[in-house]
Design a protein around this motif. Structure first.
Motif, short mmCIF file in Angstrom:
data_model
loop_
_atom_site.label_atom_id
_atom_site.label_comp_id
_atom_site.label_asym_id
_atom_site.label_seq_id
_atom_site.Cartn_x
_atom_site.Cartn_y
_atom_site.Cartn_z
N ASN A 112 38.33 38.60 40.31
CA ASN A 112 38.32 37.05 40.15
C ASN A 112 39.44 36.50 39.94
OD1 ASN A 112 35.61 38.07 40.55
ND2 ASN A 112 34.86 37.11 38.38
N ARG A 113 40.01 36.14 40.90
CA ARG A 113 41.65 35.74 40.66
C ARG A 113 41.93 34.26 41.07
NH1 ARG A 113 44.55 40.03 40.54
NH2 ARG A 113 46.38 39.18 41.43
N GLN A 114 40.84 33.36 41.40
CA GLN A 114 41.06 32.01 41.67
C GLN A 114 39.47 31.41 41.90
OE1 GLN A 114 42.04 32.79 46.23
NE2 GLN A 114 41.76 30.58 45.95
N VAL A 115 39.55 30.11 41.59
CA VAL A 115 38.39 29.42 41.48
C VAL A 115 38.13 28.74 43.16
CG1 VAL A 115 37.00 27.20 40.93
CG2 VAL A 115 38.29 28.60 39.18
N GLU A 116 36.90 28.71 43.80
CA GLU A 116 37.06 28.53 45.24
C GLU A 116 37.65 27.06 45.61
OE1 GLU A 116 33.08 28.84 46.78
OE2 GLU A 116 33.87 28.00 48.85
N GLY B 209 45.38 30.14 42.55
CA GLY B 209 44.89 31.13 41.74
C GLY B 209 46.23 32.23 41.29
N LEU B 210 45.80 33.50 40.85
CA LEU B 210 46.83 34.44 40.44
C LEU B 210 47.69 34.73 41.52
CD1 LEU B 210 45.14 36.95 37.86
CD2 LEU B 210 46.73 35.04 37.37
N ASP B 211 47.22 34.90 42.71
CA ASP B 211 47.97 35.57 43.90
C ASP B 211 49.03 34.40 44.28
OD1 ASP B 211 46.65 38.18 44.05
OD2 ASP B 211 44.99 36.92 45.02
N ASP B 212 48.87 33.30 43.96
CA ASP B 212 49.88 32.38 44.40
C ASP B 212 51.18 32.30 43.49
OD1 ASP B 212 48.20 30.86 46.56
OD2 ASP B 212 46.96 30.53 44.76
N CYS C 21 50.89 27.25 37.70
CA CYS C 21 49.71 27.05 37.08
C CYS C 21 48.58 27.53 38.23
CB CYS C 21 49.47 25.47 36.73
SG CYS C 21 50.60 24.58 35.72
N GLY C 22 47.37 27.53 37.83
CA GLY C 22 46.36 27.62 38.62
C GLY C 22 45.71 26.30 38.71
N ALA D 151 36.72 33.35 36.78
CA ALA D 151 38.21 33.77 37.39
C ALA D 151 39.15 33.57 36.22
CB ALA D 151 38.62 33.15 38.55
N ILE D 152 40.07 34.55 36.33
CA ILE D 152 41.37 34.26 35.54
C ILE D 152 42.43 33.73 36.58
CG2 ILE D 152 43.34 35.61 34.63
CD1 ILE D 152 41.02 36.31 32.99
N ILE D 153 42.96 32.50 36.30
CA ILE D 153 43.88 31.64 37.36
C ILE D 153 45.06 31.39 36.69
CG2 ILE D 153 41.81 30.84 38.63
CD1 ILE D 153 42.65 28.02 37.17
#
Lengths: 336, 336
Positions: A27-31, A35-38, A42-43, B125-127
């Motif tokens: 779970n790497r981002q809120v819809e 998120g993390l992949d970016d 910040c998220g 999610a972890i963001i």
């Protein structure tokens, strides 16, 4: 295999390993959010038509007090600046302290005073906190982890640089890195240089209405790191004019003496921006009117990447162009 | 004066001192939101008609892996539960790791796997994240600081208990504390008991539509701490029926053997709630249908405080009533 702090291959391997472990998080981002992949500063969490910007940073610094600042100011400014680089208004921080048993209360008091004055300067509130006291030897004096929340209706990304954009740096680079180094055992040199550690949100508030296409604060890894990230994510080349990059004579001297590259040295109160060419002069003027931006310059621009080539960062020197690479591993351990 | 971890007077003095230092922070809340002075589980930021709920927690635990859980699960569940106790939907967490050089990579991998599975269970999610590797001896293996963001249109406070409210506890108390103690050097006893560490957000989602007047998770300081906070802040007495409070036989045995009070032992997957009497049975049913709430009970109620008296927590035992006081200082160091 053991986690290592060391320079070179070992350090790079550890970084790679931690990157691999982070991939275990599904779970790497809120819809709809960042998120993390970016791998941005910040998220974000979309909410009620706006965006909540969210970040965290753990601060360990040796010494706790250094010329121009301390761990308290660093913790607040670091998180405020990350929120600011996304174009958001920093509103609230949390503060999690891990204190080693035996720390002098007077030191903690000074750190809190510094946290307070930096919060007041930045106009942000501390609204959540946690303190753990741990056994002697379990931590090195004091670790402060801050997290922060910012609010915005338009997020500024680090991947939005467009060919033709002007590159702006808000002042001298490398001051934080050199000020810290001068305090370390084994680096025997004198300097009157102070860290630039400062919250940049007030200075930058008016620029977000202009066409700022990307912004980042060049902390660990210096401008070499953030310019490479911006170039790679945006798919552009960035070319800098070496003679325009503001450098304090003492940073220049220290780098020559110690064989360091100022482009890779940490800053804690600078911003690097890519701005639409028509707005660049106006952004520059706004920065130069603020005490933290007096030495701001336009020092480069973004160019189209040649076909079948990868984006890169170049610097034009008196002797021709050279490629600016992102630093590998830790440059100077534990300075931010 | 030096910061100390010790029990009794020294520990209490350190807590008081840190409280004094926290008072140096002038910006303590966002306008219209819950801030530091409220001493609730989280702060809040009003935004676009809703509330952003925000919290942080630093996690140091020895050992990193314990019966029923580990530092990864603890970090995620702890922050999710704090967000949940405010009636909010936990949406995103940040993760700041401080890793001691020399830590086995395999340990870190297991911790990340646990963080992942707990995030998936909780649907968060972890963001945002940060990792610092520090010198050997600078920290004790691994410190994880999580912060979190939750969203809600109605905040549940810990100061809303009303006379007549029923007190609900969601299951056995003290399991986490005893499971951890059994792993410590110097506490030589065997137990099959596991920590209760778990994210409670899914179980509690349906109860926020009912008249829940206050909720807290009894971590450090146990139910003695949270019930006293709820009573004092709400200006009510709380009376518990001792025989109704769920206690695992092994916790009972360990407490008798070691002279511990189960009311002060830590939990990491329990909730204490004050519920309108007409809704109490329905809340109980919801909890009991969930694996984490099977042993939930109504075990007390809130009463009007007698004139000129202070709010207090009482427990009705076979031998009469006794006052339940909040624990002073650290009960069992570093278990959450």
């Amino acid at each position: 295999m053991k986690i290592t702090l060391s320079h070179g291959a070992g350090g790079a391997q550890t970084q790679k390993l931690i990157g691999e472990f982070l991939k275990l998080i599904k779970n790497r981002q809120v819809e709809g959010g960042i998120g993390l992949d970016d791998l941005d500063d910040c998220g974000t969490i979309p909410y009620q038509g706006g965006q909540i910007v969210f970040t965290t940073d753990g601060h360990t610094v040796d010494p706790l007090f250094f010329p121009g600042g301390d761990i308290g100011r660093l913790s607040v400014a670091g998180t405020v600046n990350d929120l600011t680089m996304m174009g958001s208004k920093a509103v609230a921080l949390s503060l999690a302290l891990v204190i080693e048993e035996g720390l002098e209360a007077e030191i903690l008091e000074r750190v809190f005073q510094s946290i307070n004055s930096t919060c007041q300067e930045a106009g942000v509130a501390i609204i959540a906190g946690d303190t753990k006291v741990v056994e002697r030897g379990a931590v090195d004096k004091l670790i402060i982890t801050t997290a922060g929340v910012g609010l915005t209706e338009r997020v500024v990304r680090d991947n939005g640089v467009q060919p033709g954009d002007k590159i702006i740096i808000s002042g001298d680079i490398g001051n934080h890195g050199v000020a810290l180094l001068s305090q370390r055992e084994g680096y025997d040199f004198q300097t009157t240089l102070e860290s630039d550690v400062a919250p940049l949100n007030k200075m930058l508030e008016p620029v977000w209405q202009l066409r700022v296409h990307a912004a980042k604060d060049p902390t660990r890894g210096g401008i070499a790191m953030v310019l490479n990230e911006m170039a790679e994510k945006s798919g552009v080349n960035i070319i800098l004019a070496e003679e325009k990059i503001p450098l304090h004579p003492e940073v220049k001297g220290a780098c020559e003496m110690l064989g360091l590259d100022p482009f890779t040295l940490a800053n804690e109160g600078k911003v690097v921006m890519a701005v639409h060419p028509e707005d660049a002069e106006e952004v520059l003027k706004i920065l130069q009117q603020h005490p933290y931006g007096k030495k701001a310059v336009i020092c480069g621009e973004a160019l189209v990447v040649e076909e079948k080539k990868s984006p890169k960062v170049l610097v034009q020197t008196d002797f021709g162009k050279r490629v600016v690479r992102p630093p590998l591993g830790e440059i100077v351990p534990r300075i931010c």
